[in-house]
Design a protein around this motif. Structure first.
Motif, PDB file in Angstrom:
ATOM      1  N   ASP A 104     -11.684  -2.873   8.353  1.00 36.60           N
ATOM      2  CA  ASP A 104     -12.753  -2.499   7.427  1.00 36.60           C
ATOM      3  C   ASP A 104     -12.672  -3.317   6.142  1.00 36.60           C
ATOM      4  N   VAL A 105     -11.430  -3.605   5.722  1.00 36.51           N
ATOM      5  CA  VAL A 105     -11.197  -4.391   4.508  1.00 36.51           C
ATOM      6  C   VAL A 105     -10.108  -5.415   4.800  1.00 36.51           C
ATOM      7  N   LEU A 106     -10.334  -6.649   4.360  1.00 32.52           N
ATOM      8  CA  LEU A 106      -9.304  -7.688   4.438  1.00 32.52           C
ATOM      9  C   LEU A 106      -8.640  -7.794   3.067  1.00 32.52           C
ATOM     10  N   HIS A 107      -7.318  -7.762   3.052  1.00 28.74           N
ATOM     11  CA  HIS A 107      -6.583  -7.805   1.778  1.00 28.74           C
ATOM     12  C   HIS A 107      -5.662  -9.023   1.795  1.00 28.74           C
ATOM     13  N   GLY A 128     -18.550 -11.314   6.136  1.00 34.27           N
ATOM     14  CA  GLY A 128     -19.283 -10.296   5.404  1.00 34.27           C
ATOM     15  C   GLY A 128     -18.498  -9.029   5.128  1.00 34.27           C
ATOM     16  N   LYS A 129     -17.220  -9.021   5.460  1.00 31.67           N
ATOM     17  CA  LYS A 129     -16.380  -7.851   5.201  1.00 31.67           C
ATOM     18  C   LYS A 129     -15.926  -7.842   3.742  1.00 31.67           C
ATOM     19  N   PRO A 130     -15.680  -6.662   3.169  1.00 30.26           N
ATOM     20  CA  PRO A 130     -15.091  -6.614   1.824  1.00 30.26           C
ATOM     21  C   PRO A 130     -13.721  -7.298   1.833  1.00 30.26           C
ATOM     22  N   ILE A 131     -13.477  -8.095   0.817  1.00 27.19           N
ATOM     23  CA  ILE A 131     -12.204  -8.811   0.715  1.00 27.19           C
ATOM     24  C   ILE A 131     -11.555  -8.508  -0.629  1.00 27.19           C
ATOM     25  N   VAL A 132     -10.327  -8.025  -0.569  1.00 29.24           N
ATOM     26  CA  VAL A 132      -9.509  -7.837  -1.764  1.00 29.24           C
ATOM     27  C   VAL A 132      -8.476  -8.958  -1.785  1.00 29.24           C
ATOM     28  N   VAL A 133      -8.268  -9.548  -2.934  1.00 26.92           N
ATOM     29  CA  VAL A 133      -7.287 -10.616  -3.093  1.00 26.92           C
ATOM     30  C   VAL A 133      -6.282 -10.192  -4.150  1.00 26.92           C
ATOM     31  N   THR A 134      -5.025 -10.028  -3.755  1.00 29.43           N
ATOM     32  CA  THR A 134      -3.983  -9.805  -4.756  1.00 29.43           C
ATOM     33  C   THR A 134      -3.408 -11.156  -5.145  1.00 29.43           C
ATOM     34  N   TYR A 184     -16.640 -18.676  -3.137  1.00 30.15           N
ATOM     35  CA  TYR A 184     -16.353 -17.296  -3.499  1.00 30.15           C
ATOM     36  C   TYR A 184     -17.609 -16.430  -3.481  1.00 30.15           C
ATOM     37  N   SER A 185     -17.415 -15.197  -3.083  1.00 30.78           N
ATOM     38  CA  SER A 185     -18.519 -14.253  -2.929  1.00 30.78           C
ATOM     39  C   SER A 185     -18.347 -13.074  -3.876  1.00 30.78           C
ATOM     40  N   ASP A 186     -19.482 -12.441  -4.226  1.00 29.98           N
ATOM     41  CA  ASP A 186     -19.389 -11.266  -5.095  1.00 29.98           C
ATOM     42  C   ASP A 186     -18.841 -10.050  -4.351  1.00 29.98           C
ATOM     43  N   LYS A 187     -18.620 -10.190  -3.030  1.00 25.07           N
ATOM     44  CA  LYS A 187     -17.996  -9.114  -2.263  1.00 25.07           C
ATOM     45  C   LYS A 187     -16.468  -9.165  -2.368  1.00 25.07           C
ATOM     46  N   MET A 188     -15.963 -10.184  -3.029  1.00 22.04           N
ATOM     47  CA  MET A 188     -14.519 -10.320  -3.204  1.00 22.04           C
ATOM     48  C   MET A 188     -14.079  -9.627  -4.486  1.00 22.04           C
ATOM     49  N   LYS A 189     -12.977  -8.899  -4.395  1.00 28.83           N
ATOM     50  CA  LYS A 189     -12.395  -8.242  -5.561  1.00 28.83           C
ATOM     51  C   LYS A 189     -10.995  -8.801  -5.768  1.00 28.83           C
ATOM     52  N   PHE A 190     -10.739  -9.361  -6.938  1.00 30.30           N
ATOM     53  CA  PHE A 190      -9.451  -9.985  -7.224  1.00 30.30           C
ATOM     54  C   PHE A 190      -8.578  -9.008  -8.016  1.00 30.30           C
ATOM     55  N   VAL A 191      -7.367  -8.826  -7.541  1.00 32.26           N
ATOM     56  CA  VAL A 191      -6.425  -7.901  -8.179  1.00 32.26           C
ATOM     57  C   VAL A 191      -5.235  -8.688  -8.703  1.00 32.26           C
ATOM     58  N   ALA A 192      -4.937  -8.509  -9.962  1.00 30.92           N
ATOM     59  CA  ALA A 192      -3.718  -9.074 -10.538  1.00 30.92           C
ATOM     60  C   ALA A 192      -2.687  -7.960 -10.626  1.00 30.92           C
ATOM     61  N   PHE A 408      -5.071   1.475  -4.841  1.00 29.49           N
ATOM     62  CA  PHE A 408      -5.636   0.554  -3.853  1.00 29.49           C
ATOM     63  C   PHE A 408      -6.629   1.267  -2.934  1.00 29.49           C
ATOM     64  N   ILE A 409      -6.291   2.469  -2.523  1.00 27.75           N
ATOM     65  CA  ILE A 409      -7.203   3.212  -1.636  1.00 27.75           C
ATOM     66  C   ILE A 409      -8.535   3.469  -2.338  1.00 27.75           C
ATOM     67  N   SER A 410      -8.474   3.766  -3.619  1.00 30.48           N
ATOM     68  CA  SER A 410      -9.702   3.979  -4.390  1.00 30.48           C
ATOM     69  C   SER A 410     -10.522   2.686  -4.442  1.00 30.48           C
ATOM     70  N   LEU A 411      -9.851   1.561  -4.594  1.00 30.78           N
ATOM     71  CA  LEU A 411     -10.538   0.272  -4.627  1.00 30.78           C
ATOM     72  C   LEU A 411     -11.191  -0.026  -3.276  1.00 30.78           C
ATOM     73  N   TYR A 412     -10.465   0.193  -2.178  1.00 26.67           N
ATOM     74  CA  TYR A 412     -11.026  -0.052  -0.847  1.00 26.67           C
ATOM     75  C   TYR A 412     -12.294   0.797  -0.634  1.00 26.67           C
ATOM     76  N   LYS A 413     -12.210   2.072  -1.006  1.00 20.82           N
ATOM     77  CA  LYS A 413     -13.351   2.977  -0.813  1.00 20.82           C
ATOM     78  C   LYS A 413     -14.553   2.528  -1.632  1.00 20.82           C
ATOM     79  N   SER A 414     -14.299   2.029  -2.830  1.00 19.62           N
ATOM     80  CA  SER A 414     -15.413   1.598  -3.680  1.00 19.62           C
ATOM     81  C   SER A 414     -16.120   0.388  -3.080  1.00 19.62           C
ATOM     82  N   LEU A 415     -15.392  -0.451  -2.355  1.00 21.62           N
ATOM     83  CA  LEU A 415     -15.986  -1.634  -1.747  1.00 21.62           C
ATOM     84  C   LEU A 415     -16.753  -1.292  -0.480  1.00 21.62           C
TER      85      LEU A 415
END
Length: 416
Positions: A104-107, A128-134, A184-192, A408-415
């Motif tokens: 569901d989400v690629l991290h 087209g999947k939500p992508i989180v990048v740490t 880069y896509s606006d579906k990507m969320k970058f986490v520091a 992280f779970i909250s972030l995944y759900k928001s995406l």
């Protein structure tokens, strides 16, 4: 909810260790099902799946790694910079891998050294999947370097890179910046994992500030915790009645880890009239090519590279304090591990380290490159009777799995 964590390695390097720890922590919540997809596995953990699962794929993996390095040789200023810049020209298409398809989400975590190329990143984005990048360093928002040092070219469009030969406006770094800018896509969320890196990322021309958030790496407090100090010292045949100062680095004399500054500080302390100097001995955890070339002035115990987690925990517990004079660092696992074991840390006030050390509360932040202030830190920490408890409190309230996983779970759900 199925989460696929993606990393070049399983346990090699800080970013990979963080990726695996997150996978384990997520699965403990029962809210998500997490798997870790890696290019190189180091264990047979069933939560970890290796892409190179045949002899042919393993040979190709090695070939891509070599090609990646060969390509950069004409550009490298010196061998010291060989791994400071990643071109991401060679990699593996994992977009059709069953775990990628069902996630569901690629991290994404650290994916360099021949694992995922720019083309492979584009293939994942196009799913087209939500992508989180740490982000464990600055590579995702620069033209290829892993640490910016004093350079600010990433704020515009890179180019004139300080790490490569033949630098110019349209050099290797600018070309890579262009690729990322178009990809880069606006579906990507970058986490520091540190506030320092988050704020730096927000200044990059590649990222919108709304794309960047800050969530630390988790640590298992049932593993990294306080143990009997005497028992820990006996495990390594260390003296029971000395002040033991710990230093940790994959390669002990690594310039970025501040070896020379620590050596200089200890030399000054050794030659001083400090009443504590007669009781000090040094413990070193990490690789050393030639111990005779390493000079910490005080009696020194070289433990080598420790891979067994129980032994690593005992090493932290054996020490009275850990000194980490890194010149550049994001959120070092070693410092988090140390405070989780109740061992206070003295470090330079740089990068993400202030997220871990609260100055003069659970440790000491020395002025950058100030060796005399490192000595001040050592003396201050050793004079604090209840500092170990404050270290444990910081680790539990900020970095424990129960604190980090829900973020992280909250972030995944928001995406989704």
């Amino acid at each position: 909810m199925k989460i696929l964590v993606i990393s070049t390695y399983e346990t090699h390097g800080g970013g990979s260790i963080a990726a695996k720890r997150l996978t384990i922590a997520l699965n403990k919540t029962k809210e998500v099902e997490a798997k870790l997809l890696v290019n190189n596995a180091q264990t047979k953990d069933p939560q970890v799946i290796e892409v190179a699962d045949t002899k042919l794929k393993k040979r190709m993996r090695k070939f891509r790694f070599i090609l990646e390095r060969i390509l950069f040789i004409p550009y490298e200023l010196s061998k010291k910079e060989r791994y400071s810049f990643s071109t991401a020209y060679f990699g593996t298409d994992i977009s059709q891998h069953p775990l990628v398809q069902e996630a569901d989400v690629l991290h994404l975590h650290w994916i360099n050294q021949g694992f995922l190329s720019h083309t492979n990143l584009r293939q994942l984005i196009q799913l087209g999947k939500p992508i989180v990048v740490t982000m464990h360093d600055v590579w995702y928002f620069t033209g290829g370097c892993h640490y910016t040092r004093e350079c600010d070219h990433f704020m515009k469009n890179c180019g004139n890179c300080i790490l490569i030969k033949h630098a110019g406006e349209n050099d290797l770094s600018h070309k890579a910046w262009n690729i990322k800018q178009k990809m880069y896509s606006d579906k990507m969320k970058f986490v520091a994992c540190s506030n320092w890196l988050a704020e730096l990322a927000k200044t990059s021309s590649l990222l919108d500030s709304n794309q960047v958030s800050c969530i630390p790496n988790p640590i298992d407090r049932s593993v990294f915790n306080r143990k009997d100090k005497l028992g820990s010292r006996k495990q390594f045949n260390l003296p029971e009645d000395k002040i033991l100062i710990l230093y940790v680095a994959v390669k002990v004399d690594n310039e970025r880890k501040g070896y020379h500054y620590l050596s200089a500080a200890l030399k000054t302390l050794f030659e001083s009239n400090s009443p504590i100097k007669k009781d000090i001995e040094i413990v070193v955890m990490g690789g050393v090519d030639d111990p005779s070339l390493i000079n910490f002035y005080f009696p020194t115990h070289f433990l080598g590279r420790l891979s067994n987690v129980d032994a690593i925990v005992s090493c932290y517990n054996a020490a009275d304090l850990f000194i980490a004079p890194s010149l550049e660092d994001n959120l070092p696992n070693t410092i988090v591990e140390s405070i989780a074991c109740g061992t206070p840390v003295v470090a330079f006030n740089i990068g993400g380290i202030p997220d871990i050390i609260d100055h003069r509360e659970n440790g000491y932040l020395a002025a950058y490159k100030d060796t005399s202030d490192l000595i001040n830190g050592i003396e201050w920490v050793l004079a604090q009777p209840d500092i170990s408890d404050k270290c444990l409190e910081k680790a539990e309230n900020t970095f424990s799995e129960g604190v980090v996983s829900p973020q992280f779970i909250s972030l995944y759900k928001s995406l989704l």
